[in-house]
Design a protein around this motif. Structure first.
Motif, PDB file in Angstrom:
ATOM      1  N   PHE A 150       0.838  -1.193   0.000  1.00 21.02           N
ATOM      2  CA  PHE A 150       0.000   0.000   0.000  1.00 21.02           C
ATOM      3  C   PHE A 150       0.879   1.251   0.000  1.00 21.02           C
ATOM      4  O   PHE A 150       0.638   2.206  -0.746  1.00 21.02           O
ATOM      5  CB  PHE A 150      -0.902  -0.031   1.242  1.00 21.02           C
ATOM      6  N   THR A 151       1.924   1.242   0.826  1.00 19.90           N
ATOM      7  CA  THR A 151       2.850   2.369   0.902  1.00 19.90           C
ATOM      8  C   THR A 151       3.555   2.578  -0.431  1.00 19.90           C
ATOM      9  O   THR A 151       3.660   3.713  -0.913  1.00 19.90           O
ATOM     10  CB  THR A 151       3.917   2.123   1.989  1.00 19.90           C
ATOM     11  N   SER A 152       4.045   1.514  -1.024  1.00 16.71           N
ATOM     12  CA  SER A 152       4.774   1.629  -2.282  1.00 16.71           C
ATOM     13  C   SER A 152       3.898   2.217  -3.381  1.00 16.71           C
ATOM     14  O   SER A 152       4.332   3.098  -4.134  1.00 16.71           O
ATOM     15  CB  SER A 152       5.305   0.264  -2.725  1.00 16.71           C
ATOM     16  N   ILE A 153       2.684   1.733  -3.497  1.00 18.50           N
ATOM     17  CA  ILE A 153       1.786   2.256  -4.527  1.00 18.50           C
ATOM     18  C   ILE A 153       1.465   3.721  -4.249  1.00 18.50           C
ATOM     19  O   ILE A 153       1.532   4.567  -5.141  1.00 18.50           O
ATOM     20  CB  ILE A 153       0.499   1.406  -4.622  1.00 18.50           C
ATOM     21  N   SER A 154       1.140   4.030  -3.016  1.00  9.42           N
ATOM     22  CA  SER A 154       0.812   5.410  -2.658  1.00  9.42           C
ATOM     23  C   SER A 154       1.989   6.353  -2.917  1.00  9.42           C
ATOM     24  O   SER A 154       1.831   7.417  -3.515  1.00  9.42           O
ATOM     25  CB  SER A 154       0.397   5.486  -1.191  1.00  9.42           C
ATOM     26  N   ASN A 155       3.167   5.954  -2.469  1.00  4.48           N
ATOM     27  CA  ASN A 155       4.351   6.799  -2.673  1.00  4.48           C
ATOM     28  C   ASN A 155       4.680   6.957  -4.151  1.00  4.48           C
ATOM     29  O   ASN A 155       5.053   8.044  -4.605  1.00  4.48           O
ATOM     30  CB  ASN A 155       5.551   6.241  -1.919  1.00  4.48           C
ATOM     31  N   GLN A 166       4.714  19.475 -11.670  1.00  6.84           N
ATOM     32  CA  GLN A 166       5.858  20.329 -11.968  1.00  6.84           C
ATOM     33  C   GLN A 166       5.980  20.588 -13.461  1.00  6.84           C
ATOM     34  O   GLN A 166       6.479  21.627 -13.872  1.00  6.84           O
ATOM     35  CB  GLN A 166       7.158  19.709 -11.444  1.00  6.84           C
ATOM     36  N   GLY A 167       5.501  19.666 -14.254  1.00 10.25           N
ATOM     37  CA  GLY A 167       5.568  19.815 -15.701  1.00 10.25           C
ATOM     38  C   GLY A 167       4.449  20.673 -16.260  1.00 10.25           C
ATOM     39  O   GLY A 167       4.350  20.857 -17.460  1.00 10.25           O
ATOM     40  N   GLY A 168       3.590  21.185 -15.392  1.00 11.34           N
ATOM     41  CA  GLY A 168       2.505  22.042 -15.832  1.00 11.34           C
ATOM     42  C   GLY A 168       1.271  21.291 -16.290  1.00 11.34           C
ATOM     43  O   GLY A 168       0.293  21.890 -16.692  1.00 11.34           O
ATOM     44  N   ALA A 169       1.322  19.990 -16.253  1.00 14.10           N
ATOM     45  CA  ALA A 169       0.160  19.214 -16.680  1.00 14.10           C
ATOM     46  C   ALA A 169      -0.937  19.311 -15.628  1.00 14.10           C
ATOM     47  O   ALA A 169      -0.675  19.371 -14.444  1.00 14.10           O
ATOM     48  CB  ALA A 169       0.558  17.748 -16.876  1.00 14.10           C
ATOM     49  N   SER A 170      -2.152  19.335 -16.082  1.00 10.30           N
ATOM     50  CA  SER A 170      -3.283  19.346 -15.168  1.00 10.30           C
ATOM     51  C   SER A 170      -3.715  17.899 -14.986  1.00 10.30           C
ATOM     52  O   SER A 170      -4.277  17.293 -15.892  1.00 10.30           O
ATOM     53  CB  SER A 170      -4.423  20.175 -15.754  1.00 10.30           C
ATOM     54  N   THR A 171      -3.411  17.367 -13.839  1.00  4.23           N
ATOM     55  CA  THR A 171      -3.720  15.958 -13.595  1.00  4.23           C
ATOM     56  C   THR A 171      -4.119  15.761 -12.150  1.00  4.23           C
ATOM     57  O   THR A 171      -3.801  16.571 -11.287  1.00  4.23           O
ATOM     58  CB  THR A 171      -2.518  15.054 -13.931  1.00  4.23           C
ATOM     59  N   ARG A 172      -4.814  14.706 -11.890  1.00  7.04           N
ATOM     60  CA  ARG A 172      -5.211  14.350 -10.538  1.00  7.04           C
ATOM     61  C   ARG A 172      -4.643  12.972 -10.250  1.00  7.04           C
ATOM     62  O   ARG A 172      -4.915  12.027 -10.992  1.00  7.04           O
ATOM     63  CB  ARG A 172      -6.727  14.300 -10.421  1.00  7.04           C
ATOM     64  N   ALA A 173      -3.870  12.856  -9.197  1.00 10.68           N
ATOM     65  CA  ALA A 173      -3.292  11.560  -8.845  1.00 10.68           C
ATOM     66  C   ALA A 173      -4.319  10.751  -8.078  1.00 10.68           C
ATOM     67  O   ALA A 173      -5.063  11.294  -7.274  1.00 10.68           O
ATOM     68  CB  ALA A 173      -2.056  11.744  -7.974  1.00 10.68           C
ATOM     69  N   PRO A 174      -4.384   9.459  -8.317  1.00 10.46           N
ATOM     70  CA  PRO A 174      -5.238   8.616  -7.482  1.00 10.46           C
ATOM     71  C   PRO A 174      -4.862   8.791  -6.018  1.00 10.46           C
ATOM     72  O   PRO A 174      -3.690   8.925  -5.677  1.00 10.46           O
ATOM     73  CB  PRO A 174      -4.928   7.192  -7.971  1.00 10.46           C
ATOM     74  N   ALA A 175      -5.847   8.837  -5.183  1.00  2.77           N
ATOM     75  CA  ALA A 175      -5.687   9.019  -3.731  1.00  2.77           C
ATOM     76  C   ALA A 175      -4.984  10.328  -3.417  1.00  2.77           C
ATOM     77  O   ALA A 175      -4.425  10.494  -2.353  1.00  2.77           O
ATOM     78  CB  ALA A 175      -4.949   7.834  -3.090  1.00  2.77           C
ATOM     79  N   GLU A 176      -5.028  11.277  -4.366  1.00  2.00           N
ATOM     80  CA  GLU A 176      -4.460  12.603  -4.164  1.00  2.00           C
ATOM     81  C   GLU A 176      -2.981  12.574  -3.798  1.00  2.00           C
ATOM     82  O   GLU A 176      -2.468  13.518  -3.234  1.00  2.00           O
ATOM     83  CB  GLU A 176      -5.234  13.378  -3.087  1.00  2.00           C
ATOM     84  N   PHE A 181       0.716   7.544   5.839  1.00  2.00           N
ATOM     85  CA  PHE A 181       0.165   8.074   7.083  1.00  2.00           C
ATOM     86  C   PHE A 181      -1.174   8.748   6.820  1.00  2.00           C
ATOM     87  O   PHE A 181      -2.134   8.545   7.545  1.00  2.00           O
ATOM     88  CB  PHE A 181       1.153   9.060   7.717  1.00  2.00           C
ATOM     89  N   ASP A 182      -1.257   9.547   5.751  1.00  2.00           N
ATOM     90  CA  ASP A 182      -2.517  10.190   5.408  1.00  2.00           C
ATOM     91  C   ASP A 182      -3.584   9.165   5.060  1.00  2.00           C
ATOM     92  O   ASP A 182      -4.737   9.292   5.463  1.00  2.00           O
ATOM     93  CB  ASP A 182      -2.330  11.135   4.224  1.00  2.00           C
ATOM     94  N   LEU A 183      -3.186   8.145   4.284  1.00  2.00           N
ATOM     95  CA  LEU A 183      -4.168   7.122   3.895  1.00  2.00           C
ATOM     96  C   LEU A 183      -4.653   6.339   5.104  1.00  2.00           C
ATOM     97  O   LEU A 183      -5.832   6.030   5.232  1.00  2.00           O
ATOM     98  CB  LEU A 183      -3.571   6.179   2.854  1.00  2.00           C
TER      99      LEU A 183
END
Length: 189
Positions: A150-155, A166-176, A181-183
């Motif tokens: 779970f940690t590896s996937i989240s990280n 950072q590349g300026g792309a508008s994207t949403r990461a899964p699980a933000e 710890f947050d999860l």
């Protein structure tokens, strides 16, 4: 796509009663331990306390951890079956067993943080929903995964999200892109 064999750690082994036994603490095993030792506690602090009991040589705690950790390889195994196996263990086996159990738990779970941290309750339903809906994995894979998985996937997703941002792309990461710890504490949900 992540290969299935990468979703879990390989079983650790413990040796007692003249045999070597596979042991893995996937989510299913941790859930079973929680149902046995802390059915009302949603904080996972009980897991740290259980590990302390194992370290102290508490037979009930060792037996419970062995039972839960052996369930993947033998789903019909009972607590009493493991207790009977421990009856066959030598004194030297019983002395060495806590360290072996803790090593297997730490392989899957990591080193538990001190009590009194800021984490909130662990919610199995939200964790499963994150795994299935946001990460596109199956429920069967979830129960065979470990906290380290779970940690590896989240990280990894957090790093991808950061690079895309950072590349300026508008994207949403899964699980933000939350940290483990947050999860675990489900902050920001």
């Amino acid at each position: 796509m992540i290969q299935s064999h990468l979703l879990t750690t390989e079983p650790s082994t413990v040796q007692f009663a003249g045999s070597t036994w596979p042991l893995i603490f996937d989510f299913w095993a941790i859930r079973k331990l929680g149902q046995r030792y802390a059915p009302e506690d949603t904080s996972l602090d009980w897991l740290r306390e259980l590990m302390a009991k194992v370290a102290a040589g508490d037979i009930d705690a060792m037996c419970g951890c062995l039972w839960a950790g052996m369930l993947r390889e033998n789903p019909t195994l009972t607590f009493d079956d493991v207790l009977a196996l421990l009856d066959e263990a030598s004194f030297a086996d019983l002395v060495a067993l806590p360290e072996q159990i803790l090593a297997a738990m730490q392989d899957a779970y990591g080193i538990p943080r001190e009590a009194g941290g800021t984490g909130g309750p662990w919610d199995w339903e939200v964790a499963l929903a994150t795994w299935v809906k946001e990460w596109g994995r199956s429920e069967a894979e979830f129960w065979r995964a470990t906290f380290r998985t779970f940690t590896s996937i989240s990280n990894g997703l957090a790093k991808l999200y950061e690079k895309a941002s950072q590349g300026g792309a508008s994207t949403r990461a899964p699980a933000e892109g939350y940290s483990l710890f947050d999860l675990l504490s489900l902050r920001g949900r």
